[in-house]
Write a protein that holds these residues in place. Structure first.
Motif, short mmCIF file in Angstrom:
data_model
loop_
_atom_site.label_atom_id
_atom_site.label_comp_id
_atom_site.label_asym_id
_atom_site.label_seq_id
_atom_site.Cartn_x
_atom_site.Cartn_y
_atom_site.Cartn_z
N MET A 229 0.84 -1.19 0.00
CA MET A 229 0.00 0.00 0.00
C MET A 229 0.88 1.25 0.00
SD MET A 229 -3.05 -1.29 0.00
CE MET A 229 -4.17 0.08 0.32
N ASP A 230 0.33 2.29 -0.62
CA ASP A 230 0.97 3.60 -0.63
C ASP A 230 0.06 4.49 0.20
OD1 ASP A 230 2.94 5.20 -1.41
OD2 ASP A 230 2.36 5.33 -3.54
N GLY A 231 0.27 4.57 1.49
CA GLY A 231 -0.71 5.23 2.36
C GLY A 231 -1.85 4.27 2.62
N LYS A 232 -2.95 4.79 3.16
CA LYS A 232 -4.04 3.90 3.57
C LYS A 232 -4.90 3.41 2.40
CE LYS A 232 -7.32 2.70 6.92
NZ LYS A 232 -7.22 2.10 8.22
N THR A 233 -5.08 4.25 1.37
CA THR A 233 -6.13 3.91 0.40
C THR A 233 -5.63 3.33 -0.93
OG1 THR A 233 -6.13 6.15 -0.47
CG2 THR A 233 -7.72 5.66 1.29
N ARG A 234 -4.39 3.61 -1.30
CA ARG A 234 -3.96 3.17 -2.64
C ARG A 234 -2.98 2.01 -2.55
NH1 ARG A 234 -5.65 5.43 -6.95
NH2 ARG A 234 -4.16 4.36 -8.29
N THR A 235 -3.25 0.99 -3.38
CA THR A 235 -2.24 -0.06 -3.49
C THR A 235 -1.29 0.33 -4.62
OG1 THR A 235 -1.82 -2.35 -4.10
CG2 THR A 235 -3.85 -1.42 -4.92
N ARG A 236 -0.02 0.01 -4.42
CA ARG A 236 0.92 0.30 -5.51
C ARG A 236 1.40 -0.96 -6.19
NH1 ARG A 236 6.17 -0.38 -3.24
NH2 ARG A 236 6.14 -0.21 -0.97
N GLY A 237 1.01 -2.12 -5.66
CA GLY A 237 1.45 -3.36 -6.31
C GLY A 237 1.56 -4.49 -5.31
N ILE A 238 2.44 -5.41 -5.59
CA ILE A 238 2.53 -6.61 -4.76
C ILE A 238 3.98 -7.05 -4.56
CG2 ILE A 238 0.30 -7.56 -5.45
CD1 ILE A 238 2.60 -9.37 -7.21
N GLU A 239 4.15 -7.92 -3.57
CA GLU A 239 5.42 -8.66 -3.43
C GLU A 239 5.12 -10.11 -3.78
OE1 GLU A 239 7.62 -6.36 0.25
OE2 GLU A 239 6.91 -8.43 0.55
N PHE A 240 6.03 -10.75 -4.51
CA PHE A 240 5.83 -12.17 -4.81
C PHE A 240 7.17 -12.90 -4.72
CE2 PHE A 240 7.62 -12.67 -9.14
CZ PHE A 240 7.77 -11.34 -9.53
N MET A 241 7.07 -14.20 -4.67
CA MET A 241 8.29 -15.01 -4.59
C MET A 241 8.39 -15.86 -5.86
SD MET A 241 9.29 -18.01 -1.98
CE MET A 241 8.58 -17.28 -0.54
N ASP A 242 9.59 -15.98 -6.39
CA ASP A 242 9.81 -16.90 -7.51
C ASP A 242 10.18 -18.25 -6.89
OD1 ASP A 242 10.91 -18.48 -9.47
OD2 ASP A 242 11.81 -16.78 -10.56
N LEU A 243 9.28 -19.23 -7.01
CA LEU A 243 9.51 -20.51 -6.32
C LEU A 243 10.73 -21.26 -6.88
CD1 LEU A 243 5.95 -22.04 -5.72
CD2 LEU A 243 7.49 -21.02 -4.04
N ASN A 244 11.10 -20.96 -8.10
CA ASN A 244 12.26 -21.66 -8.67
C ASN A 244 13.58 -21.16 -8.13
OD1 ASN A 244 10.93 -23.52 -10.42
ND2 ASN A 244 10.28 -21.72 -11.58
N THR A 245 13.60 -19.88 -7.75
CA THR A 245 14.86 -19.32 -7.24
C THR A 245 14.79 -19.05 -5.74
OG1 THR A 245 14.10 -17.08 -7.63
CG2 THR A 245 15.31 -18.15 -9.44
N GLY A 246 13.57 -18.98 -5.22
CA GLY A 246 13.40 -18.63 -3.81
C GLY A 246 13.59 -17.14 -3.55
N ILE A 247 13.72 -16.38 -4.61
CA ILE A 247 13.97 -14.94 -4.45
C ILE A 247 12.66 -14.15 -4.51
CG2 ILE A 247 15.12 -12.93 -5.51
CD1 ILE A 247 17.30 -14.87 -6.46
N GLY A 248 12.54 -13.15 -3.62
CA GLY A 248 11.35 -12.30 -3.59
C GLY A 248 11.51 -11.12 -4.54
#
Ligand SMILES: Cc1cc2nc3c(=O)[nH]c(=O)nc-3n(C[C@H](O)[C@H](O)[C@H](O)COP(=O)(O)OP(=O)(O)OC[C@H]3O[C@@H](n4cnc5c(N)ncnc54)[C@H](O)[C@@H]3O)c2cc1C
Ligand code: SF4
Lengths: 510, 197
Positions: A229-248
């Motif tokens: 989130m960017d402040g309370k009301t706006r999302t700016r995106g996501i975090e994800f993990m690459d299961l093949n590398t284990g890297i976020g």
């Protein structure tokens, strides 16, 4: 051009992606925790048909994610296309009274809009999912909308059930079911269709990837771990993990749509807690993860002596439905729909492999017919019901799931009544008393719903009537999770209609 | 209400219930000859997957013909009267998929072929070896992990499960459609028998 993130490649995410791509100036990135999967592949079909391989075993939940009152294993599938890879494809609409559960019964919650609001989207979803059904059946009202494929005829086995229903004055009709009438070749191995005739999101998505190759990106084996989130009301995106590398990694977007199914969608909101949303996004009033409901299942089977017409199971999917107990009159007790049919005692191949002689097989075949009835009923929420976050991560990179579930007394009582009805039907059809077996199952993850329920006000639920998370500008949930109540009918046509409605709203708001 | 029997929702999708098979056994009491037992009951693996399944390849026509005698035997003994000429081509193509793609069944098929040859040495023909291969009573505790146990599971049972729908064997019971058979569009009056309403 707007960049859109869709979390989850199931039917909700796929129908939504199709509609968004068709209606607007958008590019879509879809994140899926599970791996790629190929529909209608002859080798996979052979393994499934011959019973040599449980083809979906690799995609079921990590064993640590389990609860004995509300099983998840063997229900949802974490893979490209999600759970419709092994769904039944039964697609009844909800009925008008289902949108007013609380006003009519005092249980659960009302939907923030009525049946008529959803009716045109039901009609569109029926076309998108390729449904065969009875366009003349106006319960619930169709307002002239035609199914894309005409209903199937009743089978010989249906006739045995129908004779019993008629003598008991129990109404019945044609099942509406996702079987594409130009492709289906009645193979009856529908859990993995050799010709993509049963709707699956995996095939729909495969088509979509071709149609919009430059605007749609699918990232498999990429669990989303947090909404940013960017402040309370706006999302700016996501975090994800690459299961093949284990890297976020992180990814930015103008809008984020959470389509991870009922269990994972609420978990993701909870896991995304930050300083503005200390209890999880959309959870200031504590509804995220609560109200979990599903469908208790009831069944009964018996043997009817004699089978002079040599009736057998010749259509591998349901063609008959009774919604006789799925009416306002039963709403306060727990409505139910059911189906029934005939099946063989043992398959021919099983008997050959077990060294049963032809004479004995002939005798068994003509000596009796196994009839079975099965149905699903509306569950009322129990105040204890909730999904919460576990502390460990599964091998699929998701946090484990804690589920707390209580069973409502009214449901327990009514489910016995419904089973008794099945027994009455079987006896009327001529099944021997001693041959009748009955049972019931607690709900499970298959039709899990209501953990991010829709409400007009942020004090009563998680998303607004347009599926936007209360208190946010550009974050949406599209899943059975948003249902305020579950009705008796199977949920997927309804979530598909909601996806079409959401895309329409999103394009109009642009 | 008590749950009298265990069933999961995937099974309920079809709402079908499987009872045990109760019927007479035409070949009860067959036992293995002494010189066969050691070979046939040799331990191989208790894996649920075909062994050495990354080894791919194609069965020779002769190897296929030997396996195909199983279909001829079943078709005759159970009086299915299916036309096997066309069916043979379909089975050949499908076995090819089983041996050329992973997990490959090639090593399991070759194991089965060796056993067929071994038992056939004691009978007049390959056809006469089938009752022993399919139905001999074996008391070994780990039978499923032996050469014969694996051949029954990964080869013989699967070929029979393929034959019944795809050769049309089920028709001999008067059925017009069966799980696994491509019966045609549901709108077609011949794809399944209708109930007169
Ligand atoms: C055996 C069975 C039979 C059924 N039969 C019927 C039926 O006949 N009729 C009917 O209406 N319904 C049926 N259902 C229910 C139906 O399958 C579901 O309603 C439907 O699949 C829900 O779609 P969905 O897209 O919301 O969720 P899903 O299909 O579960 O898809 C969600 C996807 O999101 C992914 N995901 C989850 N979390 C994350 C994350 N954090 N990051 C990335 N990806 C994530 C998952 O891996 C999954 O692929 C059945 C279900 C089962 C189990
Ligand atoms: S019956 Fe129709 S939907 Fe089912 S597997 Fe066969 S072709 Fe596919």
């Amino acid at each position: 051009m707007k960049s859109i993130i869709i979390i989850g490649s199931g039917v909700a995410g796929t129908v939504l992606a199709r509609q968004l791509l068709a209606s607007g100036d958008v590019e879509v990135t879809m994140f899926e925790v599970g791996p790629e999967f190929t529909p209608a592949d002859r080798r996979i079909w052979l393994d499934h048909m011959l019973g040599s391989d449980d083809i979906y075993a690799p995609f079921i939940d990590d064993p640590r994610t389990e609860n004995e009152n509300f099983g998840l294993r063997r229900s949802r599938l974490l893979m490209k296309g999600g759970t419709t890879n092994h769904w039944g494809g039964l697609t009844p609409r909800f009925k008008p009274e289902d949108f007013e559960l609380n006003s009519r019964t005092g249980f659960g919650a009302d939907w923030p809009f009525g049946y008529d609001e959803l009716a045109p989207y039901y009609a569109k979803a029926e076309v998108l999912l390729g449904i065969t059904g009875d366009s003349d059946n106006d319960d619930p009202p169709r307002y002239g909308a035609k199914f894309p494929f005409p209903h199937t005829d009743f089978t010989q086995g249906d006739k045995v059930v129908i004779d019993a229903l008629e003598s008991l004055d129990i109404s019945y009709g044609h099942m509406s079911i996702a079987r594409n009438g130009t492709r289906c070749i009645t193979t009856g191995t529908c859990d993995y269709c050799p010709v993509n005739a049963r709707y699956t999101a995996v095939y729909d998505l495969q088509q979509l990837q071709v149609e919009y190759s430059d605007l749609l990106t699918l990232k498999t084996e990429s669990p989303v771990t947090k909404i940013l989130m960017d402040g309370k009301t706006r999302t700016r995106g996501i975090e994800f993990m690459d299961l093949n590398t284990g890297i976020g990694h992180s990814a930015d977007a103008d809008a984020v749509f959470v389509c991870g199914g009922t269990i994972e969608s609420c978990k993701l909101l909870l896991a995304s807690a930050d300083k503005d949303w200390p209890d999880g996004i959309g959870n200031d009033s504590g509804h995220v993860g609560r109200h979990l409901i599903g469908h208790p299942v009831m069944f009964a089977a018996g043997i009817r002596p004699g089978n002079p017409d040599g009736i057998g199971e010749e259509l591998g999917f349901d063609s008959l439905i009774s919604r006789h107990f799925d009416t306002p009159a039963y709403q306060h007790k727990g409505k139910m729909w059911f189906s029934g049919g005939v099946s063989a005692n043992a398959s021919i191949e099983e008997q050959v492999i077990s060294n049963v002689s032809r004479t004995a097989m002939n005798a068994a075949f003509s000596s009796g017919l196994r009839m079975s009835m099965g149905g699903e009923m509306e569950q009322f929420e129990h105040p204890d019901n909730r999904v919460s976050l576990g502390k460990e991560r599964t091998s699929q990179g998701l946090l484990t799931t804690n589920i707390q579930v209580g069973v409502h007394d009214v449901n327990l009582q009514t489910r016995q009544e419904h089973v008794d009805t099945f027994v009455r039907i079987l006896k009327t059809a001529g099944c021997r008393d001693a041959s009748i077996e009955t049972g019931a199952l607690n709900p499970d993850g298959a039709h899990a719903s209501a953990t991010c329920r829709m409400s007009r006000s942020d004090t009563d639920g998680v998303v607004d009537p347009n599926l936007q998370v209360h208190g946010t500008d550009n974050l949406y949930v599209c899943s059975n999770a948003v249902f305020p109540s579950i009705a008796a009918a199977n949920p997927t046509l309804t979530v598909s209609a909601l996806a079409v409605r959401l895309a329409t709203h999103f394009a109009a708001a642009d | 209400m008590g749950n009298k029997f265990q069933i999961d929702r995937r099974q309920l999708v079809k709402l079908g219930f499987s009872a045990g098979v109760l019927a007479s056994l035409p070949y009860a009491g067959i036992s293995l000859a002494d010189d066969e037992s050691d070979e046939l009951l040799q331990f191989v693996s208790d894996s649920d997957s075909p062994i050495e399944n990354s080894q791919t390849g194609t069965l020779s026509q002769r190897e296929f013909q030997t396996l195909f005698t199983l279909c001829e035997y079943v078709n005759d003994v159970w009086q299915f009267d299916a036309n096997l000429t066309q069916y043979g081509k379909l089975l050949r193509a499908d076995l090819e998929l089983k041996t050329t793609r992973r997990p490959s069944y090639l090593v399991e098929y070759r194991n089965a072929l060796e056993l067929i040859e071994l038992v056939a040495r004691n009978t007049d023909s390959v056809e006469q070896a089938w009752p022993t291969l399919l139905f001999s009573d074996v008391a070994a505790a780990n039978f499923g992990a032996t050469r014969l146990g694996r051949a029954r599971r990964f080869v013989f049972s699967e070929i029979i499960a393929h034959q019944i729908p795809i050769s049309g064997a089920f028709r001999s019971f008067g059925l017009v459609n069966y799980r696994g058979f491509f019966g045609g569009p549901y709108a077609s009056p011949v794809s399944y028998r209708r109930g007169a309403i």
